[in-house]
Design a protein around this motif. Structure first.
Motif, PDB file in Angstrom:
ATOM      1  N   ASP A 191       0.789  -1.238   0.113  1.00 54.13           N
ATOM      2  CA  ASP A 191      -0.020   0.076   0.026  1.00 54.13           C
ATOM      3  C   ASP A 191       0.919   1.174   0.220  1.00 54.13           C
ATOM      4  N   PHE A 192       1.835   1.174   0.786  1.00 58.01           N
ATOM      5  CA  PHE A 192       2.452   2.412   1.018  1.00 58.01           C
ATOM      6  C   PHE A 192       3.262   2.706  -0.323  1.00 58.01           C
ATOM      7  N   LEU A 193       4.114   1.514  -0.815  1.00 58.82           N
ATOM      8  CA  LEU A 193       4.803   1.772  -2.116  1.00 58.82           C
ATOM      9  C   LEU A 193       3.867   2.342  -3.467  1.00 58.82           C
ATOM     10  N   THR A 194       2.782   2.025  -3.342  1.00 55.35           N
ATOM     11  CA  THR A 194       1.726   2.274  -4.378  1.00 55.35           C
ATOM     12  C   THR A 194       1.578   3.631  -4.260  1.00 55.35           C
ATOM     13  N   ARG A 195       1.173   3.981  -3.038  1.00 60.48           N
ATOM     14  CA  ARG A 195       0.749   5.270  -2.595  1.00 60.48           C
ATOM     15  C   ARG A 195       1.996   6.497  -2.947  1.00 60.48           C
ATOM     16  N   ILE A 196       3.397   5.980  -2.906  1.00 64.80           N
ATOM     17  CA  ILE A 196       4.278   6.936  -3.292  1.00 64.80           C
ATOM     18  C   ILE A 196       4.861   6.821  -4.600  1.00 64.80           C
ATOM     19  N   GLY A 197       4.219   5.850  -5.386  1.00 63.91           N
ATOM     20  CA  GLY A 197       4.473   5.800  -6.957  1.00 63.91           C
ATOM     21  C   GLY A 197       5.335   4.927  -7.442  1.00 63.91           C
ATOM     22  N   VAL A 198       6.088   3.959  -6.665  1.00 64.90           N
ATOM     23  CA  VAL A 198       6.719   2.846  -6.831  1.00 64.90           C
ATOM     24  C   VAL A 198       6.125   1.770  -7.688  1.00 64.90           C
ATOM     25  N   PRO A 199       6.535   1.511  -8.844  1.00 62.76           N
ATOM     26  CA  PRO A 199       5.929   0.402  -9.722  1.00 62.76           C
ATOM     27  C   PRO A 199       5.732  -0.807  -8.964  1.00 62.76           C
ATOM     28  N   GLU A 200       4.626  -1.507  -9.232  1.00 67.22           N
ATOM     29  CA  GLU A 200       4.476  -2.691  -8.687  1.00 67.22           C
ATOM     30  C   GLU A 200       5.504  -3.877  -9.026  1.00 67.22           C
ATOM     31  N   ALA A 201       6.063  -3.731 -10.216  1.00 70.65           N
ATOM     32  CA  ALA A 201       7.259  -4.574 -10.326  1.00 70.65           C
ATOM     33  C   ALA A 201       8.366  -4.374  -9.482  1.00 70.65           C
ATOM     34  N   GLN A 202       8.745  -3.467  -8.705  1.00 71.64           N
ATOM     35  CA  GLN A 202       9.638  -2.946  -7.886  1.00 71.64           C
ATOM     36  C   GLN A 202       9.554  -3.258  -6.366  1.00 71.64           C
ATOM     37  N   HIS A 203       7.848  -3.682  -6.242  1.00 70.56           N
ATOM     38  CA  HIS A 203       7.833  -4.029  -4.636  1.00 70.56           C
ATOM     39  C   HIS A 203       8.453  -5.023  -3.856  1.00 70.56           C
ATOM     40  N   ASN A 204       8.907  -6.009  -4.703  1.00 65.30           N
ATOM     41  CA  ASN A 204       9.725  -7.049  -4.060  1.00 65.30           C
ATOM     42  C   ASN A 204      11.196  -7.114  -4.111  1.00 65.30           C
ATOM     43  N   SER A 205      11.734  -5.731  -4.590  1.00 65.31           N
ATOM     44  CA  SER A 205      13.126  -5.541  -4.760  1.00 65.31           C
ATOM     45  C   SER A 205      13.983  -5.524  -3.409  1.00 65.31           C
ATOM     46  N   ARG A 206      13.319  -5.293  -2.224  1.00 57.70           N
ATOM     47  CA  ARG A 206      14.066  -5.351  -0.997  1.00 57.70           C
ATOM     48  C   ARG A 206      13.119  -5.485  -0.033  1.00 57.70           C
ATOM     49  N   SER A 207      13.470  -6.143   1.218  1.00 59.14           N
ATOM     50  CA  SER A 207      12.846  -6.343   2.383  1.00 59.14           C
ATOM     51  C   SER A 207      14.035  -6.352   3.415  1.00 59.14           C
ATOM     52  N   ALA A 208      13.257  -6.418   4.703  1.00 59.55           N
ATOM     53  CA  ALA A 208      14.161  -6.358   5.815  1.00 59.55           C
ATOM     54  C   ALA A 208      13.575  -7.030   6.977  1.00 59.55           C
ATOM     55  N   ILE A 209      14.224  -7.291   8.112  1.00 59.04           N
ATOM     56  CA  ILE A 209      13.773  -7.840   8.892  1.00 59.04           C
ATOM     57  C   ILE A 209      14.618  -7.174  10.415  1.00 59.04           C
ATOM     58  N   GLU A 210      14.119  -7.045  11.688  1.00 58.89           N
ATOM     59  CA  GLU A 210      14.713  -6.332  12.694  1.00 58.89           C
ATOM     60  C   GLU A 210      14.509  -7.267  13.894  1.00 58.89           C
ATOM     61  N   ASP A 211      15.376  -7.302  14.743  1.00 61.20           N
ATOM     62  CA  ASP A 211      15.341  -7.877  16.285  1.00 61.20           C
ATOM     63  C   ASP A 211      14.086  -6.806  16.805  1.00 61.20           C
ATOM     64  N   PRO A 212      13.015  -7.719  17.358  1.00 59.99           N
ATOM     65  CA  PRO A 212      12.161  -6.897  18.028  1.00 59.99           C
ATOM     66  C   PRO A 212      12.594  -6.129  19.448  1.00 59.99           C
ATOM     67  N   ASP A 213      13.799  -6.614  19.970  1.00 65.21           N
ATOM     68  CA  ASP A 213      14.293  -6.042  21.102  1.00 65.21           C
ATOM     69  C   ASP A 213      15.292  -4.826  20.940  1.00 65.21           C
ATOM     70  N   GLY A 214      15.664  -4.833  19.537  1.00 63.11           N
ATOM     71  CA  GLY A 214      16.650  -3.886  19.106  1.00 63.11           C
ATOM     72  C   GLY A 214      18.256  -4.054  19.315  1.00 63.11           C
TER      73      GLY A 214
END
Length: 153
Positions: free
Chosen positions: A49-72
């Motif tokens: 939803d965010f990427l679509t709203r800011i104009g990133v083409p759907e084909a680029q939605h899976n170009s990156r992702s991340a995970i984080e430690d919930p405790d930091g």
């Protein structure tokens, strides 16, 4: 003062890799900037939803992702899409501490239980190394869904 690090994986499918590793490490997939996710919401759907709203083409939605430690306290893990296949053994791999403080049969039983959990998530078991005190406490070598090797240690 020590430095913080981010671990980066090259991947064909960053989102699938982030889901696997988030489950493997008990990490979370963060939501987009400025978006408060309700409990139980899918962060990747929020990213779409965010990427679509800011104009990133759907084909680029899976170009990156991340995970984080919930405790930091642990490093952020970033997945970036690349076109090339993995062609050799990785030169760096993660050791997932799945049996801290355990030894012998107790340790190997805990590693086997975690191995079974990760197999159900799409990992592959490569081999088991038996304990050989005093130098070796035993571990299981596995591969993630894109064949990156890691150890249950």
């Amino acid at each position: 003062m020590s430095r913080t690090i981010q671990v980066t994986f090259d991947a064909h499918d960053p989102r699938a890799q982030s889901r696997f590793w988030a489950a493997a490490l008990d990490y979370v997939i963060p939501g987009p900037p400025g978006v408060d996710l309700p409990e139980g919401a899918d962060p990747l759907a929020a990213w779409d939803d965010f990427l679509t709203r800011i104009g990133v083409p759907e084909a680029q939605h899976n170009s990156r992702s991340a995970i984080e430690d919930p405790d930091g306290s642990g490093p952020r893990v970033f997945f970036q899409q690349v076109p090339e296949d993995k062609v050799a053994k990785n030169r760096v791999h993660l050791d997932v501490r799945a049996a801290p403080g355990l030894e012998g049969d107790q340790r190997m039983d805990a590693l086997e239980a975690e191995c079974e959990r990760l197999l159900a998530l799409g990992a592959r078991r490569l081999r088991r190394v038996e304990p050989a005190p005093p130098m070796e406490s035993g571990f299981i070598v596995m591969a993630d869904p894109e064949d990156n090797e890691f150890c249950l240690d």
